[in-house]
Design a protein around this motif. Structure first.
Motif, PDB file in Angstrom:
ATOM      1  N   THR A 115      40.229 -44.447  37.381  1.00  0.00           N
ATOM      2  CA  THR A 115      39.905 -43.695  36.290  1.00  0.00           C
ATOM      3  C   THR A 115      38.658 -42.758  36.284  1.00  0.00           C
ATOM      4  N   PRO A 116      38.476 -41.590  35.725  1.00  0.00           N
ATOM      5  CA  PRO A 116      37.140 -41.202  35.615  1.00  0.00           C
ATOM      6  C   PRO A 116      36.165 -41.930  34.770  1.00  0.00           C
ATOM      7  N   TYR A 117      36.615 -42.432  33.715  1.00  0.00           N
ATOM      8  CA  TYR A 117      35.762 -43.394  32.784  1.00  0.00           C
ATOM      9  C   TYR A 117      35.197 -44.552  33.621  1.00  0.00           C
ATOM     10  N   MET A 120      32.362 -42.938  35.578  1.00  0.00           N
ATOM     11  CA  MET A 120      31.327 -42.537  34.747  1.00  0.00           C
ATOM     12  C   MET A 120      30.649 -43.488  34.251  1.00  0.00           C
ATOM     13  N   ARG A 121      31.217 -44.510  33.627  1.00  0.00           N
ATOM     14  CA  ARG A 121      30.660 -45.487  32.560  1.00  0.00           C
ATOM     15  C   ARG A 121      30.191 -46.998  33.480  1.00  0.00           C
ATOM     16  N   GLU A 171      29.103 -51.462  26.211  1.00  0.00           N
ATOM     17  CA  GLU A 171      30.165 -50.267  26.460  1.00  0.00           C
ATOM     18  C   GLU A 171      30.652 -50.452  28.254  1.00  0.00           C
ATOM     19  N   THR A 172      29.685 -50.738  28.927  1.00  0.00           N
ATOM     20  CA  THR A 172      29.830 -50.931  30.395  1.00  0.00           C
ATOM     21  C   THR A 172      30.798 -52.301  30.740  1.00  0.00           C
ATOM     22  N   GLU A 175      34.367 -51.242  29.456  1.00  0.00           N
ATOM     23  CA  GLU A 175      35.217 -50.392  30.299  1.00  0.00           C
ATOM     24  C   GLU A 175      35.418 -51.115  31.583  1.00  0.00           C
ATOM     25  N   THR A 179      39.298 -51.429  33.012  1.00  0.00           N
ATOM     26  CA  THR A 179      39.543 -51.036  34.344  1.00  0.00           C
ATOM     27  C   THR A 179      40.291 -52.290  35.240  1.00  0.00           C
ATOM     28  N   LEU A 202      32.010 -36.789  39.524  1.00  0.00           N
ATOM     29  CA  LEU A 202      31.725 -37.519  38.559  1.00  0.00           C
ATOM     30  C   LEU A 202      30.446 -38.277  38.278  1.00  0.00           C
ATOM     31  N   TYR A 206      27.407 -37.533  35.716  1.00  0.00           N
ATOM     32  CA  TYR A 206      27.112 -38.546  35.023  1.00  0.00           C
ATOM     33  C   TYR A 206      25.927 -39.575  35.404  1.00  0.00           C
ATOM     34  N   SER A 208      25.956 -41.649  37.612  1.00  0.00           N
ATOM     35  CA  SER A 208      26.460 -42.802  37.859  1.00  0.00           C
ATOM     36  C   SER A 208      26.499 -43.409  39.136  1.00  0.00           C
TER      37      SER A 208
END
Length: 212
Positions: A115-117, A120-121, A171-172, A175, A179, A202, A206, A208
């Motif tokens: 996923t993009p997240y 990103m995260r 948050e990391t 996520e 995933t 991405l 961001y 990352s």
């Protein structure tokens, strides 16, 4: 009690409420200057006392407070390798631990760009070969890895992540857990992954770590 320590206690309660810290598993820390405040051994993350944390120097020597979690070498390794790291979270959460029992997707990331997240995260998340909990050599291998990352999976054990704040680390790790759950839910079916170009864009946008 500093605001950082209060944030650590709130983060532990939040992670426990999400079901990511069964029993007294997991440990959290914050960096305050040249000191690391970490949860003591056997701490239930839902009931962290911010005034009763173990205080270490950056080499892991106990400065004050009770005996620290045996996983303290993982925490100090992250602080030593990343000057911007201000918090570390290590959990035994179910989905990420399950993913740590699988073969890694690549040399630099146990999980693929689903996923993009995730890109990103979390970013690339290396799988560290199995070692007993608290193993100093495993922590040293993590510290010495020659590419950037802010999350890793300990084989047959669980995730460890860092962040520029307690909130960022939480948050990391959340996520990462999501995933891992997605990956496990796909089973043996062939998944459409982000392309290398999509993931690189991405990561660039961001800031990352991915593919470096």
């Amino acid at each position: 009690m500093t605001s950082q320590r209060a944030a650590l206690a709130a983060a532990g309660a939040h992670l426990a409420a999400l079901g990511l810290s069964p029993g007294s598993s997991g440990n959290l820390s914050v960096r305050e200057g040249d000191r690391v405040c970490i949860t003591p051994t056997g701490t239930d993350l839902s009931r962290i006392d911010p005034d009763a944390l173990s205080v270490l120097d950056l080499d892991g020597a106990l400065v004050s407070g009770p005996r620290p979690s045996k996983e303290f070498p993982l925490h100090t390794a992250f602080y030593q390798r990343d000057a911007e790291a201000r918090a570390v979270v290590h959990l035994h959460s179910r989905q990420a631990t399950g993913a740590s029992c699988l073969e890694p997707w690549s040399d630099k990331s146990a999980l693929p760009p689903l996923t993009p997240y995730f890109v990103m995260r979390v970013g690339q998340t290396p799988l560290l070969p199995y070692a007993p909990p608290g193993d100093r050599e495993q922590a040293e291998r993590m510290r010495a890895l020659p590419f950037p990352f802010r999350a890793a999976l300990l084989q047959n054990h669980g995730p460890v992540v860092t962040g520029t704040s307690v909130r960022a680390a939480v948050e990391t790790v959340v996520e990462l857990e999501e995933t891992a759950a997605l990956l496990l839910s796909l089973g043996t079916r062939t998944a459409r992954l982000l392309t290398a170009e999509e993931a690189r864009e991405l990561a660039r946008r961001y800031e990352s770590p991915w593919g470096d």
